[in-house]
Design a protein around this motif. Structure first.
Motif, PDB file in Angstrom:
ATOM      1  N   CYS A 195      -5.489  -4.484 -19.165  1.00  0.00           N
ATOM      2  CA  CYS A 195      -6.040  -3.470 -18.261  1.00  0.00           C
ATOM      3  C   CYS A 195      -6.905  -4.114 -17.186  1.00  0.00           C
ATOM      4  CB  CYS A 195      -6.864  -2.457 -19.049  1.00  0.00           C
ATOM      5  SG  CYS A 195      -5.899  -1.464 -20.210  1.00  0.00           S
ATOM      6  N   HIS A 196      -7.702  -5.100 -17.577  1.00  0.00           N
ATOM      7  CA  HIS A 196      -8.564  -5.812 -16.628  1.00  0.00           C
ATOM      8  C   HIS A 196      -7.732  -6.474 -15.531  1.00  0.00           C
ATOM      9  CE1 HIS A 196     -11.881  -8.224 -15.096  1.00  0.00           C
ATOM     10  NE2 HIS A 196     -11.138  -9.305 -15.261  1.00  0.00           N
ATOM     11  N   LYS A 197      -6.635  -7.104 -15.918  1.00  0.00           N
ATOM     12  CA  LYS A 197      -5.775  -7.776 -14.944  1.00  0.00           C
ATOM     13  C   LYS A 197      -5.115  -6.777 -13.999  1.00  0.00           C
ATOM     14  CE  LYS A 197      -4.718 -11.998 -17.535  1.00  0.00           C
ATOM     15  NZ  LYS A 197      -3.645 -12.829 -18.143  1.00  0.00           N
ATOM     16  N   LEU A 198      -4.924  -5.554 -14.472  1.00  0.00           N
ATOM     17  CA  LEU A 198      -4.335  -4.506 -13.626  1.00  0.00           C
ATOM     18  C   LEU A 198      -5.393  -3.788 -12.789  1.00  0.00           C
ATOM     19  CD1 LEU A 198      -1.797  -2.971 -16.160  1.00  0.00           C
ATOM     20  CD2 LEU A 198      -1.229  -4.292 -14.122  1.00  0.00           C
ATOM     21  N   GLY A 199      -6.656  -4.157 -12.974  1.00  0.00           N
ATOM     22  CA  GLY A 199      -7.736  -3.540 -12.212  1.00  0.00           C
ATOM     23  C   GLY A 199      -8.127  -2.151 -12.700  1.00  0.00           C
ATOM     24  N   ILE A 200      -7.855  -1.870 -13.984  1.00  0.00           N
ATOM     25  CA  ILE A 200      -8.208  -0.571 -14.561  1.00  0.00           C
ATOM     26  C   ILE A 200      -9.450  -0.742 -15.422  1.00  0.00           C
ATOM     27  CG2 ILE A 200      -7.423   1.386 -15.936  1.00  0.00           C
ATOM     28  CD1 ILE A 200      -4.542   0.428 -15.461  1.00  0.00           C
ATOM     29  N   PRO A 201     -10.573  -0.106 -15.067  1.00  0.00           N
ATOM     30  CA  PRO A 201     -11.788  -0.222 -15.884  1.00  0.00           C
ATOM     31  C   PRO A 201     -11.552   0.335 -17.285  1.00  0.00           C
ATOM     32  CG  PRO A 201     -12.256   0.799 -13.757  1.00  0.00           C
ATOM     33  CD  PRO A 201     -10.771   0.766 -13.896  1.00  0.00           C
ATOM     34  N   ILE A 202     -12.046  -0.377 -18.305  1.00  0.00           N
ATOM     35  CA  ILE A 202     -11.856   0.064 -19.683  1.00  0.00           C
ATOM     36  C   ILE A 202     -13.125  -0.165 -20.486  1.00  0.00           C
ATOM     37  CG2 ILE A 202     -10.725  -2.162 -20.188  1.00  0.00           C
ATOM     38  CD1 ILE A 202      -9.231  -0.750 -22.479  1.00  0.00           C
ATOM     39  N   LEU A 203     -13.544   0.872 -21.219  1.00  0.00           N
ATOM     40  CA  LEU A 203     -14.625   0.763 -22.192  1.00  0.00           C
ATOM     41  C   LEU A 203     -13.987   0.666 -23.572  1.00  0.00           C
ATOM     42  CD1 LEU A 203     -17.303   3.433 -21.130  1.00  0.00           C
ATOM     43  CD2 LEU A 203     -17.244   1.000 -20.572  1.00  0.00           C
ATOM     44  N   LEU A 204     -14.364  -0.359 -24.333  1.00  0.00           N
ATOM     45  CA  LEU A 204     -13.871  -0.506 -25.701  1.00  0.00           C
ATOM     46  C   LEU A 204     -14.995  -0.121 -26.651  1.00  0.00           C
ATOM     47  CD1 LEU A 204     -11.730  -3.384 -27.139  1.00  0.00           C
ATOM     48  CD2 LEU A 204     -13.612  -2.419 -28.444  1.00  0.00           C
ATOM     49  N   PHE A 205     -14.781   0.950 -27.408  1.00  0.00           N
ATOM     50  CA  PHE A 205     -15.770   1.409 -28.381  1.00  0.00           C
ATOM     51  C   PHE A 205     -15.414   0.867 -29.753  1.00  0.00           C
ATOM     52  CE2 PHE A 205     -16.995   4.432 -31.711  1.00  0.00           C
ATOM     53  CZ  PHE A 205     -18.356   4.555 -31.482  1.00  0.00           C
ATOM     54  N   GLU A 206     -16.396   0.311 -30.443  1.00  0.00           N
ATOM     55  CA  GLU A 206     -16.240  -0.151 -31.820  1.00  0.00           C
ATOM     56  C   GLU A 206     -17.253   0.575 -32.686  1.00  0.00           C
ATOM     57  OE1 GLU A 206     -14.655  -2.459 -33.748  1.00  0.00           O
ATOM     58  OE2 GLU A 206     -13.446  -3.630 -32.330  1.00  0.00           O
ATOM     59  N   GLY A 207     -16.835   1.001 -33.875  1.00  0.00           N
ATOM     60  CA  GLY A 207     -17.770   1.631 -34.782  1.00  0.00           C
ATOM     61  C   GLY A 207     -17.143   1.907 -36.128  1.00  0.00           C
ATOM     62  N   GLY A 208     -17.899   1.666 -37.198  1.00  0.00           N
ATOM     63  CA  GLY A 208     -17.405   1.917 -38.545  1.00  0.00           C
ATOM     64  C   GLY A 208     -16.557   0.779 -39.072  1.00  0.00           C
ATOM     65  N   LYS A 209     -15.737   1.088 -40.068  1.00  0.00           N
ATOM     66  CA  LYS A 209     -14.870   0.086 -40.677  1.00  0.00           C
ATOM     67  C   LYS A 209     -13.499   0.685 -40.949  1.00  0.00           C
ATOM     68  CE  LYS A 209     -16.289   1.023 -45.458  1.00  0.00           C
ATOM     69  NZ  LYS A 209     -16.799   0.425 -46.713  1.00  0.00           N
ATOM     70  N   SER A 210     -12.538  -0.176 -41.251  1.00  0.00           N
ATOM     71  CA  SER A 210     -11.171   0.279 -41.504  1.00  0.00           C
ATOM     72  C   SER A 210     -11.109   1.130 -42.773  1.00  0.00           C
ATOM     73  CB  SER A 210     -10.228  -0.924 -41.629  1.00  0.00           C
ATOM     74  OG  SER A 210     -10.695  -1.825 -42.619  1.00  0.00           O
ATOM     75  N   PHE A 211     -10.101   1.996 -42.828  1.00  0.00           N
ATOM     76  CA  PHE A 211      -9.857   2.898 -43.965  1.00  0.00           C
ATOM     77  C   PHE A 211     -11.055   3.798 -44.252  1.00  0.00           C
ATOM     78  CE2 PHE A 211      -7.444  -1.052 -45.008  1.00  0.00           C
ATOM     79  CZ  PHE A 211      -6.184  -0.542 -44.788  1.00  0.00           C
ATOM     80  N   ASN A 212     -11.762   4.219 -43.215  1.00  0.00           N
ATOM     81  CA  ASN A 212     -12.974   4.987 -43.434  1.00  0.00           C
ATOM     82  C   ASN A 212     -13.253   5.882 -42.228  1.00  0.00           C
ATOM     83  OD1 ASN A 212     -16.282   4.920 -43.007  1.00  0.00           O
ATOM     84  ND2 ASN A 212     -15.681   5.181 -45.147  1.00  0.00           N
ATOM     85  N   ILE A 213     -13.793   7.076 -42.480  1.00  0.00           N
ATOM     86  CA  ILE A 213     -14.282   7.954 -41.415  1.00  0.00           C
ATOM     87  C   ILE A 213     -15.758   8.194 -41.654  1.00  0.00           C
ATOM     88  CG2 ILE A 213     -14.150  10.249 -40.374  1.00  0.00           C
ATOM     89  CD1 ILE A 213     -11.193  10.321 -41.026  1.00  0.00           C
TER      90      ILE A 213
END
Length: 336
Positions: A195-213
């Motif tokens: 996305c960066h190379k295409l010039g599209i701004p992107i926010l990447l959100f991280e939170g929690g862990k796998s197999f879990n809500i």
């Protein structure tokens, strides 16, 4: 707010289908067939306002085991947050349907989808999916929010990851309002890097862990998305936003604390906590009661990732601690 493109196109032609202004529709992104010849379709929910405006893409499930990201986008759709006041919102709650079905991080071909972008039309299964996403969806998009979770039992504090020296991303990350903003380089062949190379701004959100809500992580992600949409003038007027309870902590540098011994592991510190050098963070024991090693903080900082696996091996990453903070406020010992 920063300027965004105001689109005036009456019909959005995507995946060979026409979506008129003021309409909401679900399209099928046909990625491939299984070895049984059954088709696998990725649902794409597109909602358009009658008023022109930017096109925002919300994605999750690039890794099939990252359920909390899927839940965030699911709630955005279920609550109608994806119905824009202006412009268009495209939601793809589960990109890696293959992995989601089998609760597996990777594709059936053993590849990590987030390491094959921008993909190849005649490449591996994962590469073909990446190629279709880049060529069929991204050309229509002005801004992206991509939702992830921690893997391998490691619980991530809610955080937005951006590259340094990008004022627009920093602005939107602050608006999102997660407890942490982490400066991190784009990984080669990742979705974010494509996305960066295409010039599209992107926010990447991280939170929690796998197999879990986790409800707190889910609420942080949904509320952050609402704030960003409101900032862009796209949030439907029936929804309200509130400011984050705490100012974002901007992390310029950090390090992993790794286990010096194998054994049974228990953390005694809570996520998001500020610690001083030498504070006890947890302990590693053996099943026989003859060994007890206390894990101590190598420096002062915030703990924003904790390994919640009860069994760990020497060299495993068990805590992520900040090293350098940008515009830090006076730290307090209480959790955020």
């Amino acid at each position: 707010m920063s300027d965004t493109k105001e689109k005036t196109v009456d019909d959005l032609i995507i995946l060979g289908e026409s979506v008129a202004k003021g309409k909401t529709t679900t399209l099928s992104f046909n990625v491939a067939k299984l070895h049984t010849q059954n088709s696998i379709d990725v649902p794409i929910i597109i909602s358009r306002s009658r008023k022109p405006g930017p096109t925002v893409l919300m994605t999750a499930g690039i890794h099939g085991d990252e359920i909390n990201g899927v839940e965030i986008v699911r709630q955005i759709i279920a609550k109608g947050i994806n119905t824009p006041k202006k412009g268009t919102i495209i939601c793809i709650p589960v990109i890696n349907v293959f992995g989601f079905i089998h609760m597996d991080r990777q594709f059936p071909d053993g590849r990590d989808l987030n390491r094959v972008f921008p993909g190849i039309q005649g490449g591996s299964l994962a590469s073909r999916v990446a190629f279709q996403l880049v060529t069929e969806i991204l050309p229509h998009v002005d801004f992206i929010m991509d939702f992830h979770t921690g893997g391998a039992g490691r619980f991530n504090a809610a955080q937005v990851r951006i590259i340094e020296d990008e004022p627009l991303l920093y602005e939107y990350a602050q608006v999102f309002g997660a407890p942490f903003i982490l400066y991190s380089q784009n990984l080669s062949k990742s979705f974010r890097n494509a996305c960066h190379k295409l010039g599209i701004p992107i926010l990447l959100f991280e939170g929690g862990k796998s197999f879990n809500i986790d409800n707190n992580i889910t609420n942080t992600g949904v509320n952050g998305a609402k704030r960003v949409l409101n900032h862009m003038g796209m949030l439907n007027s029936k929804f309200k936003t509130s400011k984050p309870k705490e100012a974002c902590i901007v992390v310029k540098d950090s390090k992993w604390i790794r286990a010096k011994f194998s054994g049974m592991f228990k953390s005694t510190i809570t996520i998001n906590s500020y610690v001083e050098k030498g504070d006890v963070l947890g302990n590693i024991t053996d099943p026989y009661g003859s060994f007890n090693h206390f894990v101590k903080a190598p420096n002062a900082g915030y703990i924003f990732n904790i390994n919640e696996s009860p069994i760990i091996y020497q060299g495993d990453a068990i805590f992520h601690i900040t090293l350098a903070i940008v515009d830090d406020k006076t730290p307090t010992p209480e959790s955020l």
